[in-house]
Write a protein that holds these residues in place. Structure first.
Motif, PDB file in Angstrom:
ATOM      1  N   ARG A   1       0.894  -1.463   0.002  1.00 49.59           N
ATOM      2  CA  ARG A   1       0.037  -0.161  -0.030  1.00 49.59           C
ATOM      3  C   ARG A   1       1.050   1.137  -0.009  1.00 49.59           C
ATOM      4  N   GLY A   2       1.976   1.191   0.646  1.00 53.59           N
ATOM      5  CA  GLY A   2       2.830   2.371   0.779  1.00 53.59           C
ATOM      6  C   GLY A   2       3.482   2.681  -0.610  1.00 53.59           C
ATOM      7  N   MET A   3       3.903   1.731  -1.237  1.00 53.87           N
ATOM      8  CA  MET A   3       4.260   2.021  -2.757  1.00 53.87           C
ATOM      9  C   MET A   3       3.667   2.394  -3.480  1.00 53.87           C
ATOM     10  N   THR A   4       2.182   1.829  -3.679  1.00 48.03           N
ATOM     11  CA  THR A   4       1.092   2.429  -4.390  1.00 48.03           C
ATOM     12  C   THR A   4       0.789   3.888  -4.180  1.00 48.03           C
ATOM     13  N   ALA A   5       0.799   4.203  -3.102  1.00 48.21           N
ATOM     14  CA  ALA A   5       0.531   5.600  -2.373  1.00 48.21           C
ATOM     15  C   ALA A   5       1.558   6.440  -2.757  1.00 48.21           C
ATOM     16  N   LEU A   6       2.716   5.936  -2.596  1.00 49.76           N
ATOM     17  CA  LEU A   6       3.705   6.743  -2.852  1.00 49.76           C
ATOM     18  C   LEU A   6       3.961   7.164  -4.695  1.00 49.76           C
ATOM     19  N   ARG A   7       3.677   6.296  -5.325  1.00 46.64           N
ATOM     20  CA  ARG A   7       3.617   6.565  -6.661  1.00 46.64           C
ATOM     21  C   ARG A   7       2.512   7.335  -7.028  1.00 46.64           C
ATOM     22  N   GLN A   8       1.477   7.172  -6.487  1.00 46.70           N
ATOM     23  CA  GLN A   8       0.362   8.145  -6.773  1.00 46.70           C
ATOM     24  C   GLN A   8       0.483   9.631  -6.625  1.00 46.70           C
ATOM     25  N   ARG A   9       1.209   9.683  -5.331  1.00 42.98           N
ATOM     26  CA  ARG A   9       1.669  11.141  -4.789  1.00 42.98           C
ATOM     27  C   ARG A   9       2.704  11.738  -5.624  1.00 42.98           C
ATOM     28  N   LEU A  10       3.540  10.981  -6.328  1.00 46.00           N
ATOM     29  CA  LEU A  10       4.639  11.480  -7.155  1.00 46.00           C
ATOM     30  C   LEU A  10       4.028  11.731  -8.660  1.00 46.00           C
ATOM     31  N   GLU A  11       2.985  10.859  -8.975  1.00 49.36           N
ATOM     32  CA  GLU A  11       2.493  11.115 -10.210  1.00 49.36           C
ATOM     33  C   GLU A  11       1.575  12.504 -10.225  1.00 49.36           C
ATOM     34  N   GLN A  12       0.996  12.825  -9.181  1.00 46.73           N
ATOM     35  CA  GLN A  12      -0.080  14.145  -8.887  1.00 46.73           C
ATOM     36  C   GLN A  12       0.943  15.432  -8.872  1.00 46.73           C
ATOM     37  N   THR A  13       2.445  15.100  -8.331  1.00 46.31           N
ATOM     38  CA  THR A  13       3.071  16.282  -8.144  1.00 46.31           C
ATOM     39  C   THR A  13       4.008  16.328  -9.379  1.00 46.31           C
ATOM     40  N   SER A  14       4.191  15.268 -10.493  1.00 53.22           N
ATOM     41  CA  SER A  14       5.136  15.628 -11.586  1.00 53.22           C
ATOM     42  C   SER A  14       4.376  16.381 -12.750  1.00 53.22           C
TER      43      SER A  14
END
Lengths: 173, 589
Positions: A160-173
């Protein structure tokens, strides 16, 4: 001083020399506060010294220290959150990390600062699992031991952490 | 990119981000003393607590006993209880058998292991304090000023002096992010270039490293505090596209790199970049510095610096004597002082010795006896009469030679007055014991052999520097079979950009040593197994003349055409100029 006390003192110095810095760094990555991390780790060392008669083994002592550092960092965070709620609102501590870098390369949008900011926004358990996994290089069993949870829970938090991390990064890029 | 690839990439990004962030976290140096102080305090409390607990236990038992007694006794005898409670409770005194806790032991802060600027040792910092340094150089007391000075004077990148935010000081550690204004057309863009990490020791702030503020230019090798030997292996992850970085080894004394700085290209999907940087450092510590320049304006875009130690390799010893020429005579010299010790050959009016070469217990040399007349002779090191070993072909003079043992010679002969059809040079191999000989003609110059030919370890190939116009290379000839000057094969691949090879010498281990004239001086490199590695460098504008290498490859003498001599031993970072009383362009161990 008896032999057991001397043994504990010597173990303290040896383990301090080998692991103090990495434990402070682990705690600082969880707390984002170096002085607090140093306090946490020093507390853990004092407790480890007091428990040396029971531990009597460097590996066990290190596992004990990790567990103590994770638990005490979590407690400290809980305390800080209470303090923060009572304190006036400030600019985010990470605001300075969003300054533009020198070059706008392919990785610039997802650079170290963004990753760390995204990591800090994750739920506490997920953040702990990811830091223990990717900074401390611990196995799932060791992470489970350090956090006092099952290996299944470690896997779940990691995923769950990796999924959430990826989503947050995609939102900021 | 597949989902798996993205996962792997994210994992790697997370890992490197955490590692890099962790590298910036430097705990204060007093952690152990604080822990030990608390342990001692706890132990002291425990020492007090045990007798108190014992007394308390007695009191509890006594109170219980008295209570039971009081409950079971008749109220007609209350005085006993009253008497027992009279007066203040006795003050407990520590049991003499319990050791008095010692004072908390204070661990003296140690000099940070990765600090390299502006001091490399505790002694240097203490000396600075003692000499009123804090008032003379107050910038060392301020992490922000120190960071700026570091980038300007150590990294030598001007203009990176804008502070982003303020110094982030936590206890005895600090980070300062510096940048500059990038002018792109009409836009002025503030950009971060580097984050300098510092640690306070005593009164001084010390630089322990610097990272690219954007996190793109990283070094995975060397690690902070690593002990380096030359050449330094430097590597980093290959993020980005069309990137280029300049890597240097620097110390507080200046540039420790011995070769030219070489830009390293990276990015474009190649996972890692790497390079090697030869260096010679006189300081115990320094840093590997990587600088990436901006494609927009050519100014510094990213700076990363990793503090390193320079491994102290035990320097090898060198032979006590070398042999040169003084007043036309083969002369034994002290290798440490350069002073002449004794003559080996007699005075020869009108001629004299040159090009001495020690082989076993004999010194071979060229003996000139007039214009374009010479011979190869030898003289015992222990003293004795010289003997003639070989004569040149008629009409030629020996301009260089090399021996494989006392009986196999390679000579390069030059025509005195070349006649039509006569080769201008001859590379001659002679087995003196078997009285056999083979000649490789050099019809006209260039190509020509420069310096002395030298024998490969197999005793059948000769290694020479061959000049071809403005270029030169190191070639190997089958000494007894090669037919033409063009039949040599490269013995050592030396990039033309490195410089012009002048002299080659193969030592007893089979390693070829080559002295190269570079743009900034003379560099001696080793060539073994197809791999080139730098040995040492002498800066200046001199041209290498001769190279003498001890058979074990552990000591080298280098001379230039003006007769100056330098001595170097394996493992040393220092090249010593030998103060010879007379110029020695040609010499031998």
């Amino acid at each position: 001083m008896d032999a057991a006390a001397r043994d504990a003192d010597e173990a303290l110095v040896a383990i301090y020399t080998a692991h103090y810095r990495s434990l402070v760094r682990l705690s600082a990555l969880l707390l984002h506060d170096v002085p607090a991390a140093e306090d946490v780790v020093q507390d853990a060392f004092v407790a480890m010294h007091a428990s040396w008669k029971r531990l009597r083994d460097t590996d066990k002592a290190l596992a004990y220290l990790r567990q103590a550092v994770v638990n005490r960092s979590r407690s400290r965070l809980r305390h800080l959150k209470v303090v923060d709620r009572k304190a006036p609102s400030l600019l985010p501590a990470d605001a300075r990390l969003h300054m533009p870098s020198a070059e706008t390369g392919a990785m610039a949008a997802i650079d170290r600062a963004h990753v760390l900011v995204a990591l800090r926004s994750l739920p506490q358990r997920q953040r702990e699992v990811l830091v223990l996994r990717y900074y401390s290089d611990l196995s799932e069993a060791q992470i489970a031991d350090a956090m006092g949870i099952s290996t299944g829970a470690v896997k779940s938090h990691a995923s769950r952490g990796m999924t959430a991390l990826r989503q947050r990064l995609e939102q900021t890029s | 990119m597949s989902a798996d690839d993205r996962d792997v990439r994210l994992e790697e990004l997370l890992r490197t981000s955490l590692y890099d962030e962790a590298e910036t976290i430097v705990p204060a140096g007093d952690g152990l003393s604080r822990i030990q102080g608390r342990v001692t305090t706890r132990r002291a409390r425990a020492a007090w607590w045990h007798p108190m607990a014992a007394l308390g236990g007695v009191a509890v038992v006594a109170v219980a006993g008295f209570a039971a007694y009081a409950l079971t006794r008749s109220p007609a005898h209350p005085s006993t209880l009253q008497t027992s409670n009279n007066g203040p409770a006795p003050t407990p005194t520590p049991d003499a058998s319990v050791p008095t806790p010692s004072a908390p032991s204070v661990v003296k802060p140690t000099f940070p292991s990765s600090a390299f600027y502006p001091f490399t040792s505790e002694a240097a910092e203490k000396q600075w304090v003692a000499q009123d340094g804090p008032s003379k150089q107050p910038w060392i007391l301020d992490p922000t000023l120190e960071a700026k000075m570091f980038v300007a004077s150590f990294v030598q990148q001007a203009g990176v002096d804008e502070v982003f935010g303020s110094a982030h000081i936590v206890g005895r550690t600090a980070t300062v992010t510096l940048g500059r204004t990038l002018h792109d057309g009409n836009r002025a863009i503030p950009v971060k270039v580097t984050t300098v990490s510092l640690t306070k020791f005593d009164q001084a702030w010390l630089v322990v490293g610097a990272t690219d503020a954007g996190g793109q230019l990283k070094l995975t090798s060397p690690r902070s505090g690593q002990a380096l030997t030359s050449p330094a292996f430097v590597a980093g992850p290959g993020y980005g596209n069309d990137e280029s970085v300049q890597v240097d080894v620097r110390t507080i004394s200046g540039v420790a790199r011995t070769g030219d700085i070489q830009p390293v290209a990276f990015g474009n999907g190649v996972p890692q970049w790497s390079t090697t940087v030869p260096f010679s450092a006189a300081d115990p510590r320094g840093a590997v510095v990587a600088v990436e320049l901006s494609m927009a304006d050519g100014g510094p875009a990213r700076i990363t610096a990793v503090g390193v130690k320079f491994a102290t390799v035990q320097a090898a010893s060198y032979p006590q004597y070398f042999y040169g020429v003084k007043q036309g005579r083969v002369t034994k010299f002290s290798a440490s002082t350069g002073d002449p010790v004794s003559y080996l050959t007699p005075a020869e009016p009108g001629g004299g010795a040159s090009d001495p070469q020690l082989v076993g217990d004999q010194v071979f040399y060229l003996d000139g006896a007039g214009t374009c007349v010479n011979a190869l002779r030898s003289v015992p090191v222990a003293g004795g009469a010289p003997t003639t070993v070989a004569q040149p072909d008629p009409g030629y003079v020996i301009s260089g030679f090399g021996m494989h043992g006392p009986t196999i010679a390679a000579m390069f002969e030059t025509a005195c007055t070349p006649a039509a059809g006569q080769p201008q040079g001859l590379l001659v191999a002679r087995d003196l014991a078997a009285s056999t000989s083979h000649t490789i003609p050099f019809p006209s110059f260039p190509p020509m052999v420069v310096g002395d030919p030298t024998w490969a370890a197999d005793g059948t190939h000769v290694v020479t520097v061959v000049r071809t116009g403005t270029q030169a290379d190191v070639r190997q000839y089958d000494a007894f079979k090669a037919a033409t000057a063009d039949s040599g094969t490269p013995a050592c691949s030396i990039d033309a950009g490195l410089g012009l090879p002048n002299v080659a010498h193969v030592d007893g281990t089979g390693t070829a040593w080559v002295a190269i004239q570079t743009g900034s001086g003379m560099q001696v490199v080793r060539c073994a197994g197809g791999q080139l590695s730098p040995a040492f460098t002498v800066t200046g504008t001199d041209t290498p003349a001769d190279l003498a290498v001890a058979d074990n490859g552990q000591a080298v003498l280098l001379s230039d055409t003006s007769g100056a001599v330098w001595r170097w031993t394996a493992g040393s970072t220092v090249v010593t100029q030998v103060q010879v009383s007379v110029p020695q362009p040609q010499l031998t161990w």
